[in-house]
Write a protein that holds these residues in place. Structure first.
Motif, mmCIF file in Angstrom:
data_model
loop_
_atom_site.group_PDB
_atom_site.id
_atom_site.type_symbol
_atom_site.label_atom_id
_atom_site.label_comp_id
_atom_site.label_asym_id
_atom_site.label_seq_id
_atom_site.Cartn_x
_atom_site.Cartn_y
_atom_site.Cartn_z
ATOM 1 N N ASP A 25 0.836 -1.200 0.000
ATOM 2 C CA ASP A 25 0.000 0.000 0.000
ATOM 3 C C ASP A 25 0.876 1.258 0.000
ATOM 4 O O ASP A 25 1.189 1.816 1.053
ATOM 5 C CB ASP A 25 -0.917 0.008 1.227
ATOM 6 C CG ASP A 25 -1.888 1.182 1.179
ATOM 7 O OD1 ASP A 25 -1.731 2.056 0.288
ATOM 8 O OD2 ASP A 25 -2.780 1.245 2.038
ATOM 9 N N PRO A 26 1.266 1.713 -1.199
ATOM 10 C CA PRO A 26 2.161 2.875 -1.282
ATOM 11 C C PRO A 26 1.581 4.137 -0.644
ATOM 12 O O PRO A 26 2.326 5.046 -0.274
ATOM 13 C CB PRO A 26 2.344 3.079 -2.787
ATOM 14 C CG PRO A 26 1.926 1.795 -3.425
ATOM 15 C CD PRO A 26 0.920 1.164 -2.512
ATOM 16 N N SER A 27 0.246 4.196 -0.479
ATOM 17 C CA SER A 27 -0.357 5.423 0.054
ATOM 18 C C SER A 27 0.036 5.658 1.523
ATOM 19 O O SER A 27 -0.069 6.772 2.028
ATOM 20 C CB SER A 27 -1.886 5.369 -0.070
ATOM 21 O OG SER A 27 -2.427 4.501 0.903
ATOM 22 N N ILE A 28 0.520 4.619 2.218
ATOM 23 C CA ILE A 28 0.882 4.813 3.633
ATOM 24 C C ILE A 28 2.084 5.738 3.793
ATOM 25 O O ILE A 28 2.310 6.282 4.876
ATOM 26 C CB ILE A 28 1.169 3.480 4.365
ATOM 27 C CG1 ILE A 28 2.352 2.751 3.719
ATOM 28 C CG2 ILE A 28 -0.090 2.609 4.433
ATOM 29 C CD1 ILE A 28 2.864 1.576 4.540
ATOM 30 N N ALA A 29 2.851 5.936 2.704
ATOM 31 C CA ALA A 29 4.030 6.813 2.789
ATOM 32 C C ALA A 29 3.638 8.197 3.296
ATOM 33 O O ALA A 29 4.393 8.844 4.027
ATOM 34 C CB ALA A 29 4.712 6.917 1.431
ATOM 35 N N ALA A 30 2.440 8.624 2.932
ATOM 36 C CA ALA A 30 1.991 9.975 3.310
ATOM 37 C C ALA A 30 1.845 10.134 4.821
ATOM 38 O O ALA A 30 1.917 11.245 5.346
ATOM 39 C CB ALA A 30 0.663 10.282 2.621
ATOM 40 N N SER A 31 1.636 9.035 5.533
ATOM 41 C CA SER A 31 1.447 9.120 6.990
ATOM 42 C C SER A 31 2.759 9.066 7.755
ATOM 43 O O SER A 31 2.773 9.205 8.973
ATOM 44 C CB SER A 31 0.574 7.959 7.480
ATOM 45 O OG SER A 31 -0.641 7.957 6.768
ATOM 46 N N ILE A 32 3.840 8.817 7.029
ATOM 47 C CA ILE A 32 5.148 8.708 7.694
ATOM 48 C C ILE A 32 5.869 10.044 7.552
ATOM 49 O O ILE A 32 6.305 10.418 6.465
ATOM 50 C CB ILE A 32 5.997 7.571 7.069
ATOM 51 C CG1 ILE A 32 5.226 6.244 7.105
ATOM 52 C CG2 ILE A 32 7.332 7.439 7.809
ATOM 53 C CD1 ILE A 32 5.886 5.121 6.311
#
Ligand code: BDR
Ligand code: CA
Length: 301
Positions: free
Chosen positions: A132-139
């Motif tokens: 899930d590449p979208s989790i990068a935004a939460s890091i």
């Protein structure tokens, strides 16, 4: 905190779990220094010894993405936590897989809400980013113990253990562009558990300080087998030290790539400093301040 305890991971966990400034939400474990069953048990042992049974531990990937597994018992003992007497912890592992937990938690988080501290092979983080590449935004930031440049490697002449143990995962994480603070051997080899520093911790005479001393002394005994008198470097603890006291470190902006082609340079990290980039390559630390920080954490514990 994603880790593979590991003597120096255990020191890192002690610092994090005893620091009220940090809100440790979860520990995820990976195969690395010792197999996954042991890293997962060791993380829970540290939570119990630090009276932090509130922190959940999730077991992650049992091996690297592509390469054959490597371990490092020579530096950490067969149990992974040389210096401590292992036991079966009271709190079991969480039922979910670490990668599922990362995706679920980060998927529900606000932009840049979390900092991930990663002190083992990067398999779990890479798997989560692929799924899930979208989790990068939460890091908001990764704080990594990884790699080597000017100092050369510790498992091959050019490669550092965590990157060598899963270079493909490291490449995915560095290529993600997520801002990262990188504690490489270039800095960790300058901060070692010299005897006068251990003596100051011994003088604290508390149970937790004595656990720290046992880990540091065991780490030194193992390190000394490779070069007589050489003391163990504070690899993984550098990550938490940077979170708590960034002013004791110097950094240089870079873009890090990883050699994944077979050959002599397999697992080498290459920081390119020519145009900056998302990776803050840490170049120096004040070693006495570093140990002063450990002393203050234990004093207050
Ligand atoms: C890294 O490798 C492991 O053995 C240590 O725990 C640390 O994370 C140092 O190269
Ligand atoms: Ca480690």
């Amino acid at each position: 905190m994603d880790c593979d305890p590991g003597v120096d991971d255990a020191v890192m966990l002690m610092m994090a779990l005893l620091s009220p400034q940090l809100d440790v939400r979860a520990i995820t474990t990976v195969a690395g220094n010792v197999p996954l069953s042991l890293t997962s048990r060791n993380a829970r042992i540290l939570c119990q010894l630090m009276d932090r049974m509130d922190v959940p531990v999730f077991a992650g990937c049992p091996g690297p993405m592509l390469r054959t597994p490597v371990t490092a018992e020579d530096f950490h003992g067969d149990s992974g936590i040389a210096g401590l007497d292992p036991f079966e912890p009271d709190r079991p592992l969480e039922p979910a897989h670490a990668v599922s937990h990362l995706i679920k938690t980060l998927g529900a988080a606000k932009p840049q809400e979390y900092i991930l501290v990663v002190t083992g092979p990067m398999t779990n983080i890479a798997a989560a980013l692929v799924l899930d590449p979208s989790i990068a935004a939460s890091i908001g930031r990764l704080v990594l113990m990884a790699g080597a440049d000017s100092e050369g490697g510790n498992i091959t002449p050019t490669a550092e253990f965590n990157v060598f143990a899963d270079p493909h995962a490291a490449a995915i994480v560095f290529n993600s562009g997520i801002p990262a603070t990188v504690m490489s051997l270039d800095v960790t080899h300058t901060v070692r558990a010299e005897l006068p520093r251990i003596d100051r911790l011994k003088a604290l005479k508390s149970e937790k300080a004595s656990i720290m001393v046992r880990l540091l002394e065991a780490g030194n005994a193992l390190e000394g087998r490779w070069k007589e008198g050489r003391k163990s470097p504070m690899h993984d603890p550098s990550t938490v030290a940077w979170l708590l006291a960034p002013h004791i470190f110097e950094t240089r902006a870079a873009t890090v790539s990883v050699v994944t082609d077979a050959g002599d340079r397999f697992g080498q990290t290459c920081p390119d400093f020519s145009a900056g980039g998302p990776h803050d390559w840490v170049t120096a630390a004040d070693a006495d301040e570093f140990f002063g920080l450990i002393e203050r954490i234990l004093e207050a514990a």
